[in-house]
Every structure is written in structure tokens, then in C-alpha cells.
Write a protein that holds these residues in place. Structure first.
Motif, mmCIF file in Angstrom:
data_model
loop_
_atom_site.group_PDB
_atom_site.id
_atom_site.type_symbol
_atom_site.label_atom_id
_atom_site.label_comp_id
_atom_site.label_asym_id
_atom_site.label_seq_id
_atom_site.Cartn_x
_atom_site.Cartn_y
_atom_site.Cartn_z
ATOM 1 N N THR A 1 0.829 -1.208 0.000
ATOM 2 C CA THR A 1 0.000 0.000 0.000
ATOM 3 C C THR A 1 0.860 1.253 0.000
ATOM 4 O OG1 THR A 1 -0.061 0.208 2.416
ATOM 5 C CG2 THR A 1 -1.750 -1.203 1.384
ATOM 6 N N VAL A 2 0.252 2.374 -0.394
ATOM 7 C CA VAL A 2 0.943 3.659 -0.339
ATOM 8 C C VAL A 2 1.230 4.047 1.108
ATOM 9 C CG1 VAL A 2 -1.154 5.092 -0.370
ATOM 10 C CG2 VAL A 2 1.005 6.002 -1.276
ATOM 11 N N GLU A 3 0.331 3.688 2.018
ATOM 12 C CA GLU A 3 0.575 3.982 3.433
ATOM 13 C C GLU A 3 1.783 3.196 3.933
ATOM 14 O OE1 GLU A 3 -3.563 4.949 2.444
ATOM 15 O OE2 GLU A 3 -2.469 3.067 2.244
ATOM 16 N N GLY A 4 1.889 1.951 3.508
ATOM 17 C CA GLY A 4 3.020 1.129 3.922
ATOM 18 C C GLY A 4 4.336 1.653 3.395
ATOM 19 N N GLU A 5 4.355 2.052 2.107
ATOM 20 C CA GLU A 5 5.612 2.559 1.553
ATOM 21 C C GLU A 5 5.984 3.895 2.187
ATOM 22 O OE1 GLU A 5 5.081 2.489 -2.707
ATOM 23 O OE2 GLU A 5 3.829 4.276 -2.722
ATOM 24 N N THR A 6 4.993 4.713 2.528
ATOM 25 C CA THR A 6 5.265 6.008 3.164
ATOM 26 C C THR A 6 5.728 5.816 4.600
ATOM 27 O OG1 THR A 6 3.652 7.085 1.730
ATOM 28 C CG2 THR A 6 4.279 8.257 3.744
ATOM 29 N N GLU A 7 5.059 4.951 5.331
ATOM 30 C CA GLU A 7 5.476 4.679 6.717
ATOM 31 C C GLU A 7 6.916 4.194 6.746
ATOM 32 O OE1 GLU A 7 4.197 2.043 10.632
ATOM 33 O OE2 GLU A 7 3.080 1.795 8.772
ATOM 34 N N ASP A 8 7.259 3.283 5.854
ATOM 35 C CA ASP A 8 8.627 2.768 5.790
ATOM 36 C C ASP A 8 9.611 3.888 5.465
ATOM 37 O OD1 ASP A 8 10.561 0.566 5.796
ATOM 38 O OD2 ASP A 8 10.678 0.920 3.635
ATOM 39 N N GLU B 1 14.730 1.501 -1.936
ATOM 40 C CA GLU B 1 13.299 1.264 -1.725
ATOM 41 C C GLU B 1 12.466 2.399 -2.314
ATOM 42 O OE1 GLU B 1 12.957 0.791 2.511
ATOM 43 O OE2 GLU B 1 13.408 -1.359 2.409
ATOM 44 N N GLU B 2 12.885 3.623 -2.064
ATOM 45 C CA GLU B 2 12.123 4.771 -2.548
ATOM 46 C C GLU B 2 12.070 4.796 -4.072
ATOM 47 O OE1 GLU B 2 11.941 8.935 -0.618
ATOM 48 O OE2 GLU B 2 13.713 8.909 -1.931
ATOM 49 N N GLU B 3 13.177 4.441 -4.703
ATOM 50 C CA GLU B 3 13.212 4.435 -6.162
ATOM 51 C C GLU B 3 12.303 3.354 -6.742
ATOM 52 O OE1 GLU B 3 17.445 4.233 -6.928
ATOM 53 O OE2 GLU B 3 17.734 6.258 -6.123
ATOM 54 N N ARG B 4 12.224 2.199 -6.093
ATOM 55 C CA ARG B 4 11.364 1.114 -6.577
ATOM 56 C C ARG B 4 9.901 1.341 -6.211
ATOM 57 N NH1 ARG B 4 15.028 -1.728 -3.747
ATOM 58 N NH2 ARG B 4 13.458 -2.390 -2.257
ATOM 59 N N GLN B 5 9.662 2.017 -5.102
ATOM 60 C CA GLN B 5 8.311 2.119 -4.568
ATOM 61 C C GLN B 5 7.709 3.499 -4.813
ATOM 62 O OE1 GLN B 5 8.771 0.935 -0.436
ATOM 63 N NE2 GLN B 5 9.638 -1.035 -1.013
#
Length: 172
Positions: free
Chosen positions: A72-79, A121-125
Motif C-alpha cells: 500500500t501507499v501507506e506502507g511505503e510512506t510509513e517505511d 526502496e524509494e526508487e522502486r516504490q
């Protein structure tokens, strides 16, 4: 101009500065100090710019990409916010040691590892997710604000860790 490209450009510069540090003789304390001071200020300003301009919009438009936490977008942002906190802590830890010592070099290396993990991670997500879902005009408008913020904070910002859950609640 596109905020996702500005972030990628910043990532390249961060990698370049870490690489420079690795190549400076550990006895050249002046050069190490100057490059580290620039890099640490840049890391703090970059993270803050992402948190002010990129992630709030990603939360509105994203859906989660590739190996995003929870898909989820929330999961990628939280991470990402957690990673920023870890990086702020790693940068702060470098200051505990005299420049050029083995402990200082090790602490810089740990900051590099934390940062590298986050950037990958940020580049992939997040960046992939945003390119898929954000209109080009929004990407441009955010790029202008992002670039202006970084220019205004060339010497850095006050690094403040954020609660990832509170961040998502505020911006999601």
C-alpha cells in the motif's frame, strides 16, 4: 521539471558524496569535515523536502508499487518516514566521534548503508508509484517547490524525527 527526477538527482549526489568520503585519506580531517558537513546538511534538507512536498501528495495519489510495505501507499510512506528517522539518527551518531578515526569512518559507513537502503526502496516504490499516478503538471509544480526549499536550506535544516503513523494520519 519533475520532482521524481529531482529526487533521483539528489540520490546520485548523495552517492557521489559518500564515495568521495571513502576516497579521502583518513588523516585529512579538514577535507573529511567539509565533505561530511555538506553531505549531512544535504541529507537532512532532502529528507525534510520529501516529507513536506513529496510524501503528502504520494499518500493522496499512490496505490503502492513493487515491493511496498503491505503493498500500500501507506506502507511505503510509513517505511520511508521510518527510514528518514533512522538516517537522522545515523547522521547524528557520526558527530560522537573525532573526524577521521576508525569509529567515525564506521559511523559514516552505517549512515551510508541506511541511506542506500532507503534510496533503493524509494526508487522502486514511492517514485515509481508517483510517476504512475501523478499528473505531469503536479510533478512539475512540486519540483519547483522542492528545489526552492532545498536551495533555501543549503546549510541544512533542524533534523527532527517524525512518528510515521502520525505523519500518515496528518497527510493521508
Amino acid at each position: 521539471m519533475d520532482i521524481t527526477q529531482l529526487i533521483l538527482d539528489d540520490h546520485a549526489e548523495q552517492r557521489r558524496l559518500f564515495s568521495i568520503l571513502e576516497q579521502i585519506d583518513h588523516t585529512d580531517v579538514e577535507a573529511l569535515t567539509q565533505v561530511w558537513d555538506r553531505l549531512s546538511a544535504f541529507l537532512d534538507a532532502h529528507a525534510e523536502a520529501e516529507e513536506q512536498f513529496f510524501y503528502p501528495e504520494l499518500l493522496k495519489l499512490g496505490e503502492g508499487a513493487n515491493d511496498a510495505e503491505d503493498g500500500t501507499v501507506e506502507g511505503e510512506t510509513e517505511d520511508a518516514i521510518e527510514d528518514h528517522n533512522k538516517l537522522r539518527d545515523a547522521v547524528k551518531a557520526v558527530a560522537k566521534y573525532p573526524v577521521g578515526t576508525g569509529a567515525w569512518i564506521e559511523a559514516v559507513g552505517k549512515a551510508n548503508v541506511v541511506n542506500s537502503k532507503h534510496m533503493g526502496e524509494e526508487e522502486r516504490q514511492g517514485l515509481t508509484d508517483f510517476r504512475r499516478h501523478a499528473p505531469v503538471q503536479l510533478r512539475h509544480d512540486l519540483a519547483v517547490r522542492f528545489a526552492a526549499f532545498e536551495a533555501a536550506h543549503i546549510t541544512g535544516v533542524k533534523p527532527v524525527n517524525k512518528d510515521p503513523d502520525a505523519y500518515i494520519e496528518e497527510h493521508g
